[in-house]
Design a protein around this motif. Structure first.
Motif, short mmCIF file in Angstrom:
data_model
loop_
_atom_site.label_atom_id
_atom_site.label_comp_id
_atom_site.label_asym_id
_atom_site.label_seq_id
_atom_site.Cartn_x
_atom_site.Cartn_y
_atom_site.Cartn_z
N UNK A 157 4.90 -11.31 1.84
CA UNK A 157 5.49 -11.31 0.37
C UNK A 157 6.39 -9.76 0.58
N UNK A 158 5.80 -8.74 1.31
CA UNK A 158 6.89 -7.56 1.41
C UNK A 158 8.00 -7.91 1.91
N UNK A 159 8.12 -8.53 2.89
CA UNK A 159 9.49 -9.06 3.65
C UNK A 159 10.44 -9.88 2.83
N UNK A 160 9.60 -10.69 1.88
CA UNK A 160 10.47 -11.33 0.73
C UNK A 160 11.02 -10.56 -0.12
N UNK A 161 10.58 -9.35 -0.70
CA UNK A 161 10.73 -8.40 -1.57
C UNK A 161 11.79 -7.74 -0.93
N UNK A 204 -8.76 -11.02 5.88
CA UNK A 204 -8.45 -11.87 7.16
C UNK A 204 -6.98 -11.54 7.57
N UNK A 205 -6.76 -12.07 9.00
CA UNK A 205 -5.60 -11.64 9.37
C UNK A 205 -4.57 -12.66 8.71
N UNK A 206 -4.96 -13.70 8.22
CA UNK A 206 -4.19 -14.63 7.59
C UNK A 206 -3.76 -13.96 6.12
N UNK A 207 -4.66 -13.43 5.65
CA UNK A 207 -4.23 -12.39 4.31
C UNK A 207 -3.39 -11.42 4.65
N UNK A 208 -3.74 -10.72 5.86
CA UNK A 208 -2.52 -9.63 6.05
C UNK A 208 -1.30 -10.14 6.04
N UNK A 209 -1.27 -11.23 7.08
CA UNK A 209 0.27 -11.74 7.31
C UNK A 209 0.72 -12.21 5.94
N UNK A 210 0.08 -12.65 4.98
CA UNK A 210 0.66 -13.21 3.81
C UNK A 210 1.30 -11.93 3.00
N UNK A 228 -8.16 1.30 0.90
CA UNK A 228 -7.10 0.57 0.75
C UNK A 228 -7.53 -0.93 0.40
N UNK A 229 -8.83 -1.21 0.66
CA UNK A 229 -9.29 -2.60 0.43
C UNK A 229 -8.47 -3.59 1.31
N UNK A 230 -8.50 -3.26 2.49
CA UNK A 230 -7.69 -4.15 3.53
C UNK A 230 -8.75 -4.39 4.51
N UNK A 231 -9.79 -3.81 4.78
CA UNK A 231 -10.70 -4.00 5.78
C UNK A 231 -11.16 -5.49 5.85
N UNK A 232 -11.59 -5.71 4.80
CA UNK A 232 -12.17 -7.01 4.62
C UNK A 232 -11.22 -8.34 4.59
N UNK A 254 6.55 0.59 -0.32
CA UNK A 254 6.06 -0.93 0.04
C UNK A 254 6.17 -0.89 1.47
N UNK A 255 6.98 -0.42 2.22
CA UNK A 255 6.98 -0.37 3.65
C UNK A 255 5.71 0.22 4.04
N UNK A 256 5.33 1.51 3.80
CA UNK A 256 4.14 2.47 4.04
C UNK A 256 2.98 1.71 3.74
N UNK A 257 2.83 0.94 2.64
CA UNK A 257 1.54 0.45 2.04
C UNK A 257 1.38 -0.91 2.72
N UNK A 258 2.39 -1.74 2.94
CA UNK A 258 2.06 -3.04 3.46
C UNK A 258 2.36 -3.07 5.01
N UNK A 259 3.68 -2.90 5.53
CA UNK A 259 3.75 -3.19 6.77
C UNK A 259 3.19 -2.11 7.84
#
Length: 267
Positions: free
Chosen positions: A191-195, A181-187, A175-179, A120-125
């Motif tokens: 969510x990762x930090x909450x888990x 938005x910065x807002x979506x990345x932060x969200x 990884x389908x992250x390129x498109x 999770x840390x690798x794949x999100x943060x």
């Protein structure tokens, strides 16, 4: 060919296990101030924390070409006697083969949970760090391109930056992250930090005692909180600061293992 290389790596790890931990072990990484980028800084700090948790002696050796020197092309990498091992997972395996393990008393369920949270840390943060560094224009222009190109003369620095950026963007697209938005990345990060916060609540460390998951999260949290030169970097840090459990976890490792004093950025 891949099976052969995997066999060679396994044999090398087994041979390395037969030797005592060397007093002159060296951890190679890029220069911290002038060169290192967010995700590399995080992974280097994670390995440092892990080795300190294991009470193993080592010295950090900054090298401008550390990435090129690494057997996997990624930093950090460890030189222990005649053996060279790169990245957290490889270094953990090498250390474990010497009979030194932070998870020796973990049952299989705990080990599986630990690996899942590390993913999770690798794949999100970590992916968010790559996005901020290479896709956000302000961060790329003011931080990433300057640091990544610092070891090359012009115009090679420009060529190297373009090649590296294309490589990272290709990964983000897969990884389908390129498109996003910065807002979506932060969200995604929130969510990762909450888990992670939910799993850590009420405990000093994720599984009672420190392990490689604690080291990995520490590396990323410390890096994000101490690198806020652009608007996007500050926003990323602000997301993590919402989770007191996580920032306190970072502070705890900082003081207990890294022997650093508490700093105001954990507030």
């Amino acid at each position: 060919m891949l099976n052969t290389m995997a066999l060679i790596d396994r044999v090398q790890l087994e041979l390395g296990a037969q030797e005592p931990w060397p007093k002159d072990a060296k951890l190679y990484q890029p220069y911290e101030v002038e060169q290192i980028l967010l995700s590399d800084n995080a992974n280097c700090l994670a390995v440092q924390a892990f080795l300190k948790m294991c009470n193993l002696d080592f010295v950090v050796e900054p090298r401008a070409n550390a990435e090129a020197m690494s057997p996997s092309g990624k930093v950090p990498f460890l030189k222990a006697g005649a053996f060279v091992v790169s990245e957290l997972e490889g270094i953990v395996s090498f250390v474990n083969n010497k009979g030194i393990s932070l998870t020796e008393k973990f049952d299989q369920e705990a080990k599986s949970d630990m690996r899942a949270y590390m993913s999770l840390v690798h794949n999100v943060i970590e992916v968010a760090e790559l996005y901020i560094s290479w896709v956000d224009k302000e961060t790329y222009n003011e931080v990433t391109s300057v640091r990544n190109g610092s070891i090359y003369p012009w115009p090679l620095n420009h060529i190297q930056n373009r090649a590296k950026r294309n490589q990272v963007i290709k990964k983000l697209k897969v990884l389908q992250w390129y498109k996003k938005s910065t807002k979506e990345v932060l969200e995604e990060v929130e969510n990762c930090c909450q888990a992670l916060s939910d799993r850590l609540e009420g405990k000093e460390y994720f599984f009672g005692t420190s392990c490689e998951l604690d080291a990995l999260l520490y590396g990323h949290v410390h890096t994000v909180l101490t690198n806020t030169k652009t608007v996007a970097m500050k926003k990323l840090a602000d997301v993590i600061k919402k989770f007191n459990i996580i920032t306190e976890h970072c502070r705890r490792i900082d003081e207990q293992f890294m022997r650093r004093s508490s700093c105001v950025y954990f507030g």
